[in-house]
Design a protein around this motif. Sequence first.
Motif, PDB file in Angstrom:
ATOM      1  N   ILE A 104      70.105  11.306  35.822  1.00  0.00           N
ATOM      2  CA  ILE A 104      69.408  10.294  35.029  1.00  0.00           C
ATOM      3  C   ILE A 104      70.557   9.385  34.540  1.00  0.00           C
ATOM      4  N   ILE A 105      72.037  10.377  34.223  1.00  0.00           N
ATOM      5  CA  ILE A 105      72.990   9.401  33.858  1.00  0.00           C
ATOM      6  C   ILE A 105      73.659   8.377  34.468  1.00  0.00           C
ATOM      7  N   CYS A 106      73.563   8.250  36.022  1.00  0.00           N
ATOM      8  CA  CYS A 106      73.351   7.794  36.954  1.00  0.00           C
ATOM      9  C   CYS A 106      71.937   6.682  36.774  1.00  0.00           C
ATOM     10  N   VAL A 107      71.324   7.094  36.769  1.00  0.00           N
ATOM     11  CA  VAL A 107      70.058   5.493  36.983  1.00  0.00           C
ATOM     12  C   VAL A 107      70.268   4.278  35.478  1.00  0.00           C
ATOM     13  N   GLY A 108      71.261   5.191  34.424  1.00  0.00           N
ATOM     14  CA  GLY A 108      71.730   4.588  33.052  1.00  0.00           C
ATOM     15  C   GLY A 108      72.607   3.723  33.675  1.00  0.00           C
ATOM     16  N   ILE A 109      73.493   4.239  34.394  1.00  0.00           N
ATOM     17  CA  ILE A 109      74.681   3.536  35.012  1.00  0.00           C
ATOM     18  C   ILE A 109      74.534   2.436  35.724  1.00  0.00           C
ATOM     19  N   PHE A 110      73.394   2.526  36.443  1.00  0.00           N
ATOM     20  CA  PHE A 110      72.662   1.528  36.847  1.00  0.00           C
ATOM     21  C   PHE A 110      72.455   0.873  36.446  1.00  0.00           C
ATOM     22  N   PHE A 111      71.408   0.601  35.671  1.00  0.00           N
ATOM     23  CA  PHE A 111      71.063  -0.595  35.156  1.00  0.00           C
ATOM     24  C   PHE A 111      72.313  -0.697  34.009  1.00  0.00           C
ATOM     25  N   LEU A 112      73.441  -0.123  33.260  1.00  0.00           N
ATOM     26  CA  LEU A 112      74.117  -0.565  32.895  1.00  0.00           C
ATOM     27  C   LEU A 112      75.315  -1.688  33.916  1.00  0.00           C
ATOM     28  N   GLY A 113      74.971  -1.218  35.106  1.00  0.00           N
ATOM     29  CA  GLY A 113      75.591  -2.077  36.223  1.00  0.00           C
ATOM     30  C   GLY A 113      74.897  -3.649  36.354  1.00  0.00           C
ATOM     31  N   LEU A 114      73.107  -3.753  36.392  1.00  0.00           N
ATOM     32  CA  LEU A 114      72.683  -4.769  36.727  1.00  0.00           C
ATOM     33  C   LEU A 114      72.851  -5.392  35.274  1.00  0.00           C
ATOM     34  N   ALA A 115      73.272  -5.382  34.013  1.00  0.00           N
ATOM     35  CA  ALA A 115      73.310  -6.137  33.315  1.00  0.00           C
ATOM     36  C   ALA A 115      74.973  -6.582  32.846  1.00  0.00           C
ATOM     37  N   ALA A 116      75.672  -6.300  33.931  1.00  0.00           N
ATOM     38  CA  ALA A 116      77.003  -6.812  33.849  1.00  0.00           C
ATOM     39  C   ALA A 116      77.329  -7.694  35.246  1.00  0.00           C
ATOM     40  N   ILE A 117      75.770  -8.469  36.152  1.00  0.00           N
ATOM     41  CA  ILE A 117      76.076  -9.151  36.533  1.00  0.00           C
ATOM     42  C   ILE A 117      75.328 -10.617  35.780  1.00  0.00           C
TER      43      ILE A 117
END
Length: 164
Positions: A104-117
């Motif tokens: 779940i933490i990794c899924v959160g990091i994935f969306f945070l990464g998308l937010a950096a685009i």
Amino acid sequence: MAVARKPRYVDLANPSLSVECPNCGLRTARFVDHCRNCGYKLWPSSEMASAAFKAWRDADPSRANASRFDLDLPPPPIDDTVDYAERAHSLGIHLFPNSNFPFIICVGIFFLGLAAIPFSPTARIALAVIGGLIFLYGVVGWVLVEDVKMFPADNPKTHGEVHR
Ligand SMILES: [Zn+2]
């Protein structure tokens, strides 16, 4: 084969898998037709040695795992299963519990990464909020809920009993 039906030549009561070779005197497998050290013929044939071994093995259930090429019976199996969680607990070593929260933490990091685009600012803020919430949910669940459940504080509450 006639020899196979004559297990009376085998001393079934003798538990030994090895025998002293009458020629060289060294210890060798009892149910192999040739001495392993000097080649002296202990049995008239390999089939007869095998039949003798089978009769000897079936005479005692504790010999079920024996091999006729060994000099000794196999040692009893050792129960070497270790409860590592219990062991770590008794030694005071902190292990993190088996948990799905890291995913779940990794899924959160994935969306945070998308937010950096560099999408539109609204999309980035929305993605950051979604990612941050999922990330925090995972961290809180893993570290504050499951970990505390596995390693309670050092001052446990009394279970229904009140000592005065
Ligand atoms: Zn020998």
